[in-house]
Design a protein around this motif. Structure first.
Motif: not given
Length: 100
Positions: A65-79, A14-17
């Motif tokens: 957005l790119l940073e958050k995407h990499t830290q969360h979406c990409v990292a989760d997909a790799i896991k 919520p804070h980031d959004k």
């Protein structure tokens, strides 16, 4: 609906959004300001300076957005074993984002 046609979503803190939305609202106000400057025949250099500021602000939002995407979406997909697809998508985003 096939998987490729699905609209992907991302849960954001919520804070980031709120920070991103507020920044985009300020940028929206800057764009309206440029419209007024053009309507009022303001000096070209002043308008170009404002356009440059908007471009920098939009790039900043994009980088966040790119940073958050990499830290969360990409990292989760790799896991989850979907790293190749996520990295391929990320590289396409980098290519699009780096165009001037």
């Amino acid at each position: 609906m096939s998987k490729s046609e699905e609209t992907k979503t991302t849960k954001r803190q919520p804070h980031d959004k709120e920070k991103m939305i507020n920044r985009l609202k300020r940028i929206e106000g800057q764009v309206r300001g440029i419209q007024n400057m053009i309507e009022n025949d303001r000096y070209c250099v002043d308008i170009l300076t404002q356009i440059s500021a908007i471009n920098a602000a939009m790039n900043n939002v994009g980088l966040q957005l790119l940073e958050k995407h990499t830290q969360h979406c990409v990292a989760d997909a790799i896991k989850e074993g979907q790293g190749d697809e996520a990295i391929e998508e990320l590289m396409l985003v980098f290519k699009r984002f780096s165009k001037v």
